[in-house]
Design a protein around this motif. Structure first.
Motif, mmCIF file in Angstrom:
data_model
loop_
_atom_site.group_PDB
_atom_site.id
_atom_site.type_symbol
_atom_site.label_atom_id
_atom_site.label_comp_id
_atom_site.label_asym_id
_atom_site.label_seq_id
_atom_site.Cartn_x
_atom_site.Cartn_y
_atom_site.Cartn_z
ATOM 1 N N ASN A 194 66.518 -66.758 57.307
ATOM 2 C CA ASN A 194 65.046 -67.324 57.375
ATOM 3 C C ASN A 194 64.279 -66.080 57.325
ATOM 4 N N VAL A 195 64.456 -64.955 57.061
ATOM 5 C CA VAL A 195 63.529 -63.876 56.816
ATOM 6 C C VAL A 195 63.734 -63.196 55.413
ATOM 7 N N ILE A 196 64.961 -62.858 54.931
ATOM 8 C CA ILE A 196 65.479 -62.434 53.691
ATOM 9 C C ILE A 196 65.582 -63.738 52.697
ATOM 10 N N VAL A 197 66.288 -64.669 53.524
ATOM 11 C CA VAL A 197 66.721 -66.028 52.596
ATOM 12 C C VAL A 197 66.750 -67.357 53.614
ATOM 13 N N THR A 246 67.535 -70.343 63.260
ATOM 14 C CA THR A 246 66.723 -69.196 64.048
ATOM 15 C C THR A 246 66.195 -68.251 62.652
ATOM 16 N N ILE A 247 64.851 -68.024 63.007
ATOM 17 C CA ILE A 247 64.327 -66.788 61.992
ATOM 18 C C ILE A 247 64.810 -65.725 62.665
ATOM 19 N N MET A 248 65.604 -64.924 61.946
ATOM 20 C CA MET A 248 66.221 -63.568 62.483
ATOM 21 C C MET A 248 65.283 -62.491 62.246
ATOM 22 N N ASP A 249 64.085 -62.395 63.184
ATOM 23 C CA ASP A 249 63.237 -61.462 62.780
ATOM 24 C C ASP A 249 63.119 -60.193 64.080
ATOM 25 N N GLN A 250 64.123 -60.597 65.072
ATOM 26 C CA GLN A 250 64.126 -60.163 66.467
ATOM 27 C C GLN A 250 65.635 -59.065 66.407
ATOM 28 N N GLY A 281 79.538 -52.408 65.315
ATOM 29 C CA GLY A 281 79.143 -53.418 64.254
ATOM 30 C C GLY A 281 77.665 -53.738 64.457
ATOM 31 N N TRP A 282 77.315 -54.921 64.209
ATOM 32 C CA TRP A 282 75.848 -55.526 64.347
ATOM 33 C C TRP A 282 75.611 -56.741 65.258
ATOM 34 N N ALA A 283 74.594 -56.614 65.862
ATOM 35 C CA ALA A 283 74.244 -57.679 66.876
ATOM 36 C C ALA A 283 74.197 -59.108 66.238
ATOM 37 N N LEU A 284 74.920 -59.988 66.823
ATOM 38 C CA LEU A 284 75.243 -61.349 66.105
ATOM 39 C C LEU A 284 74.214 -62.223 66.572
ATOM 40 N N GLU A 285 73.912 -63.208 65.805
ATOM 41 C CA GLU A 285 72.968 -64.324 65.960
ATOM 42 C C GLU A 285 73.982 -65.719 66.108
ATOM 43 N N TYR A 286 73.565 -66.524 66.881
ATOM 44 C CA TYR A 286 74.425 -67.607 67.215
ATOM 45 C C TYR A 286 73.599 -69.009 66.809
ATOM 46 N N GLY A 287 72.443 -68.929 66.854
ATOM 47 C CA GLY A 287 71.553 -70.109 66.838
ATOM 48 C C GLY A 287 71.560 -70.786 65.363
ATOM 49 N N ASP A 288 71.202 -72.128 65.470
ATOM 50 C CA ASP A 288 70.872 -72.631 64.316
ATOM 51 C C ASP A 288 69.406 -72.689 63.806
#
Lengths: 313, 313, 313
Positions: free
Chosen positions: C275-278, A83-87, A74-81
């Motif tokens: 927060n990158v796409i949307v 977060t700017i998910m550019d990593q 699957g995909w690596a998941l983000e848990y933070g509130d």
């Protein structure tokens, strides 16, 4: 709607143990209960017993099962509130949990402790995030802090082998080459606190488990003294909790052999490293209950899934 | 209780071939036989045909199937007796085999030869350990030394295509860039020794298979001479057995083309490297039986599973 | 025999959307249709929604499902004609497709664009090779050029949420740290060209999609202008098509927030980088349709599988 995140979700441990045992003569009796229901099993970590016994339990109940190795498939998941998910993370658990809830009637999750970030591990970030955002029941297949399916299987095994009103049960630390989580030990302690027993924990100094979990338990640093007249000895390695996730002791004097075991029954959750955790002579003796414990994983999972399914209807 | 570890476990090859062929018009006829039975497939190595055809065969028999990639999803296994397990292996096969026996009614295992340790490979350490410690039947899905599901599928394919009382059948080595195991070649030879045929093995000097397996067989080092008037040519690469696991020859003169094949039918277990093992013109011709062989994998697996299931009741 | 490779395989989009929606009240109604039929799902790339929703859809139709991660569990495939296979690939798609056709009644394939070889990607080499050599229907679970299961789910979602005879629908590019394929955007455009709508595509200069796909569509490089009075905004990143597979722009001014969205509904195929796409405020608002879109993946897959199954009988 019933979740099974920890032993706290069991209303009556003796009743659940009794019901689980009653499944054994006819495991397929409730095959209609899970008909047209889907169990999704999400593995963030490796698994043998949990993987197979939970599938088996679900099939016994007539459920369809979808297994997914979340890390590799699957995909690596983000848990933070916020977060700017550019990593590295491609998907937020908010979406993942809601989406999977639409495909599965129950979601099982295995996500070990990182052993690097105590606070994050203690917050049960994966399990609690899925519970928060999913709209279906969550099943803990071993989390950072607990392994309640194992503890329930252990309770079944104790009930099947105990002959005393107040047996002496010892949880003993043993050495291991790599850093292991605290989950199994934690859930065993939580289970013991719901049982009538003379319960003693033994481990080297510095290996104290979280006091939030062991509060009120007898801790004896002298393993020999702790093991005296024991009826059951549950052996398990864990890494240091104080010096979080570190292996500060590999003392092979803590390895369990027949002499140390005495007349007691030997328990371990498996996988077990032979002649490191415990001598061959113990595992190969009639005093070892490890295979029975593994067998009871099926019935522990089945009674939990049965209770969850009943809570849905 | 019937295991299927090698062709030796077949009481009558002609009867099994006949029964397998009789499954084809109605593959679901015995769907009740496997009801509420679980087949666990443990893959220590990659697989396409075996993975899919064995699942298909089990589903035809109404079984539930649990598939597990042991390497990536489970724990590294230890096989030694008395080992102090303080290195890479997390679990001993003694526990693994007993535990999985409690979740599965039949255990299929794919574990290739290491090609580095001849003695260990010849001892069939993975397969034999599971047989020794498991309490349920074991199904060989290709081991160090043999691939008896493939050989049974090949026997079915021969029976379906042969028109002579004593056909000439040639097993020919062919070149390959990487070192490959001897399992397929071994099982084909073992199968041929149970068939009425004029059987010839051809390969470069130094590529002799184990004499324990080829004992009594005709070996002809001149490929051209060997292929003369052949009815069936089974082509396969294997690494050196004497200079164990080494690739000492990549001579493309051994590649099979239509001229060499003559009027014979072409057989290969797949996967096959085109224009290395065999020319496109052969695979794309009506003389190639490789797709039929792959199809017969389903019926080979199904007759074996049927026999095992019948041995359990 | 019906394949589902692209939206071109849908005879009437409104009819399929209508039929898919009619499955929702009783998803198990056609459980007999797939009885004793096997769906093989071959994943050459990671997947969450497609993996789970397609399995769910197949189980709703009573099919058996075999899932295989082709990369890690099988053999590297060769696609070239006449190749001398002495390099990395172990098996030719000619054999693989024919063989799998014998085990599965329908074959689903997920194989992303390489983003390095435009010509190869545009030729849909994996999907088209399977179509060419397989003897059973092929289901596109996202290919180099298209993701028609996603587009069909999007059409269902639009139908469920649209209230106008000619809504304004905008496809907007958004920034992303890594290079992504064009498949989702392409199929969305193809779907829009089969819908009554005021359709506008907006992206930075240099991010034009293939003219073979967008031919006739309105392209507006000013995102603000494009979004004016939109009813639905479908957001998606893709890498450059001209400068093939390159990320030449990460301008966060293209990120969608509530102000930009206005009164429109927000759509995205997921996984989405928050927060990158949307912005969070969009995804967490009632204007977001992303969870509905993911839910409709089940019914898109189910109507496609139903049509394919019906084409087989």
């Amino acid at each position: 709607m019933l979740h099974y995140l920890s032993l706290k979700d069991i209303d009556s441990l003796p009743n659940w143990v009794q019901e689980a045992r009653s499944l054994k003569p006819n495991p397929k009796l409730y095959k209609d209960l899970g008909k047209d229901k889907t169990l999704g099993l999400l593995f963030f970590n490796n698994s043998l017993r949990t993987r197979l016994s939970t599938q088996k339990a679900a099939m016994n109940l007539g459920m369809d099962v979808i297994v997914m190795n979340f890390g590799s498939e699957g995909w690596a998941l983000e848990y933070g509130d916020g977060t700017i998910m550019d990593q590295g993370s491609s998907e937020h658990v908010k979406e993942a949990a809601l989406v999977i809830s639409q495909y599965c009637d129950i979601i099982g999750i295995r996500a070990f402790a990182s052993l690097t970030n105590k606070e994050e591990d203690e917050s049960e970030i994966v399990l609690e995030s899925f519970k928060k955002y999913a709209t279906v029941p969550i099943l803990n297949m071993e989390s950072s802090v607990g392994h309640p399916l194992q503890a329930l299987a252990d309770a079944i095994t104790l009930a099947e082998n105990n002959t005393k009103s107040k047996p002496k049960i010892v949880l003993s630390w043993a050495p291991h080459p790599r850093a292991l989580p605290h989950a199994v030990a934690n859930s065993f302690v939580e289970m013991m606190q719901r049982q009538e027993a003379d319960f003693v924990i033994t481990h080297p100094k510095g290996y104290e488990l979280s006091e939030k979990i062991t509060g009120g338990c007898t801790i004896e640093y002298d393993q020999k003294k702790a093991l005296e007249d024991a009826d059951f000895v549950y052996v398990k390695n864990w890494s240091s909790y104080r010096d979080y996730g570190k292996v500060t002791n590999k003392d092979t004097n803590w390895t369990i052999d027949l002499k140390k075991l005495g007349q007691a029954k030997f328990m371990h959750c498996l996988p077990v490293r032979r002649n490191v955790i415990v001598a061959d002579e113990v595992l190969d003796s009639a005093q070892s209950l490890v295979i029975e414990q593994a067998n009871n994983r099926t019935y522990a999972a089945q009674i939990v899934l049965k209770k969850i399914l009943e809570s849905l209807s």
